[in-house]
Design a protein around this motif. Structure first.
Motif, PDB file in Angstrom:
ATOM      1  N   MET A   1      50.688  58.326  26.852  1.00 45.86           N
ATOM      2  CA  MET A   1      49.248  58.182  26.851  1.00 45.86           C
ATOM      3  C   MET A   1      48.790  57.821  28.266  1.00 45.86           C
ATOM      4  O   MET A   1      49.283  56.887  28.872  1.00 45.86           O
ATOM      5  N   GLU A   2      47.863  58.564  28.803  1.00 43.37           N
ATOM      6  CA  GLU A   2      47.306  58.283  30.128  1.00 43.37           C
ATOM      7  C   GLU A   2      46.224  57.211  30.016  1.00 43.37           C
ATOM      8  O   GLU A   2      45.336  57.311  29.176  1.00 43.37           O
ATOM      9  N   ARG A   3      46.327  56.202  30.864  1.00 39.67           N
ATOM     10  CA  ARG A   3      45.330  55.136  30.922  1.00 39.67           C
ATOM     11  C   ARG A   3      45.127  54.785  32.383  1.00 39.67           C
ATOM     12  O   ARG A   3      46.005  55.018  33.201  1.00 39.67           O
ATOM     13  N   SER A   4      43.982  54.195  32.683  1.00 39.26           N
ATOM     14  CA  SER A   4      43.763  53.751  34.056  1.00 39.26           C
ATOM     15  C   SER A   4      42.618  52.760  34.102  1.00 39.26           C
ATOM     16  O   SER A   4      41.828  52.644  33.170  1.00 39.26           O
ATOM     17  N   SER A   5      42.542  52.076  35.235  1.00 44.62           N
ATOM     18  CA  SER A   5      41.449  51.148  35.478  1.00 44.62           C
ATOM     19  C   SER A   5      40.188  51.929  35.832  1.00 44.62           C
ATOM     20  O   SER A   5      40.222  53.152  35.991  1.00 44.62           O
ATOM     21  N   ILE A   6      39.103  51.208  36.000  1.00 47.13           N
ATOM     22  CA  ILE A   6      37.880  51.828  36.497  1.00 47.13           C
ATOM     23  C   ILE A   6      38.123  52.294  37.938  1.00 47.13           C
ATOM     24  O   ILE A   6      39.087  51.881  38.581  1.00 47.13           O
ATOM     25  N   LYS A   7      37.276  53.137  38.459  1.00 47.06           N
ATOM     26  CA  LYS A   7      37.487  53.735  39.784  1.00 47.06           C
ATOM     27  C   LYS A   7      37.248  52.765  40.942  1.00 47.06           C
ATOM     28  O   LYS A   7      37.956  52.788  41.939  1.00 47.06           O
ATOM     29  N   TYR A   8      36.232  51.945  40.838  1.00 45.88           N
ATOM     30  CA  TYR A   8      35.902  51.008  41.920  1.00 45.88           C
ATOM     31  C   TYR A   8      36.006  49.595  41.389  1.00 45.88           C
ATOM     32  O   TYR A   8      35.321  49.221  40.441  1.00 45.88           O
ATOM     33  N   ILE A   9      36.864  48.804  42.027  1.00 49.71           N
ATOM     34  CA  ILE A   9      37.070  47.418  41.643  1.00 49.71           C
ATOM     35  C   ILE A   9      36.494  46.565  42.769  1.00 49.71           C
ATOM     36  O   ILE A   9      37.067  46.490  43.857  1.00 49.71           O
ATOM     37  N   LEU A  10      35.352  45.988  42.533  1.00 51.38           N
ATOM     38  CA  LEU A  10      34.641  45.205  43.551  1.00 51.38           C
ATOM     39  C   LEU A  10      34.978  43.733  43.337  1.00 51.38           C
ATOM     40  O   LEU A  10      34.495  43.090  42.406  1.00 51.38           O
ATOM     41  N   THR A  11      35.803  43.193  44.229  1.00 51.21           N
ATOM     42  CA  THR A  11      36.366  41.860  44.014  1.00 51.21           C
ATOM     43  C   THR A  11      35.325  40.750  44.004  1.00 51.21           C
ATOM     44  O   THR A  11      35.516  39.747  43.335  1.00 51.21           O
ATOM     45  N   GLU A  12      34.230  40.933  44.710  1.00 54.40           N
ATOM     46  CA  GLU A  12      33.207  39.871  44.708  1.00 54.40           C
ATOM     47  C   GLU A  12      32.545  39.726  43.340  1.00 54.40           C
ATOM     48  O   GLU A  12      31.954  38.691  43.052  1.00 54.40           O
ATOM     49  N   GLU A  13      32.678  40.735  42.510  1.00 52.26           N
ATOM     50  CA  GLU A  13      32.104  40.688  41.159  1.00 52.26           C
ATOM     51  C   GLU A  13      33.116  40.199  40.121  1.00 52.26           C
ATOM     52  O   GLU A  13      32.799  40.115  38.938  1.00 52.26           O
ATOM     53  N   MET A  14      34.319  39.863  40.562  1.00 55.35           N
ATOM     54  CA  MET A  14      35.392  39.456  39.644  1.00 55.35           C
ATOM     55  C   MET A  14      35.692  37.974  39.771  1.00 55.35           C
ATOM     56  O   MET A  14      35.591  37.408  40.858  1.00 55.35           O
ATOM     57  N   ASP A  15      36.085  37.381  38.660  1.00 55.84           N
ATOM     58  CA  ASP A  15      36.621  36.024  38.679  1.00 55.84           C
ATOM     59  C   ASP A  15      38.123  36.101  38.908  1.00 55.84           C
ATOM     60  O   ASP A  15      38.775  37.085  38.524  1.00 55.84           O
ATOM     61  N   TRP A  16      38.679  35.069  39.528  1.00 56.25           N
ATOM     62  CA  TRP A  16      40.121  34.978  39.672  1.00 56.25           C
ATOM     63  C   TRP A  16      40.720  34.658  38.311  1.00 56.25           C
ATOM     64  O   TRP A  16      40.208  33.806  37.589  1.00 56.25           O
ATOM     65  N   GLU A  17      41.799  35.326  37.966  1.00 62.01           N
ATOM     66  CA  GLU A  17      42.571  34.988  36.765  1.00 62.01           C
ATOM     67  C   GLU A  17      43.556  33.899  37.183  1.00 62.01           C
ATOM     68  O   GLU A  17      44.457  34.135  37.995  1.00 62.01           O
TER      69      GLU A  17
END
Length: 123
Positions: free
Chosen positions: A1-17
């Protein structure tokens, strides 16, 4: 099964895990074949000795780290790279707060399901 993340990962919009032990991460992109991860370490944080079947290439963005790969120790600083063959025992200790970019092939399924956090600790 093919899967992938979104195309653009903008780190300023993400919280640290938060992984514990002074280590946090942001997954920067992935599909079945590859994964890139930004990992932030506090001074003294450690990636305890572990191994996995994935090939790993790491770029040191900032800070200073002591890596041990297959019993060979090396200090790595900003601008340096690290290559870890599959199944080699390796670890890292953060000597100066910093950020690493880890790239894995194939994808780290354990990171996607949240189970790949057990090898981090703080000295």
């Amino acid at each position: 099964m093919e899967r992938s993340s979104i195309k653009y990962i903008l780190t300023e919009e993400m919280d640290w895990e938060v992984l514990g032990g002074g280590v946090s991460r942001k997954i920067l992109g992935w599909d079945n074949q590859i994964m890139m991860v930004q990992v932030k370490f506090e001074k003294g944080a450690e990636g305890s000795p572990h191994q996995h079947f994935h090939t790993q290439a790491t770029y040191c963005v900032s800070g200073k780290f002591e890596f041990i790969i297959n019993g060979i120790k090396q200090i790595v600083k900003a601008g340096d790279g690290v290559y870890i063959e599959p199944n080699l025992l390796h670890s890292a200790i953060c000597l100066e707060e910093g950020i690493l970019i880890d790239t894995f092939s194939p994808v780290r399924e354990d990171f996607l399901d949240g189970s790949g956090v057990s090898y981090f600790s703080k000295k």
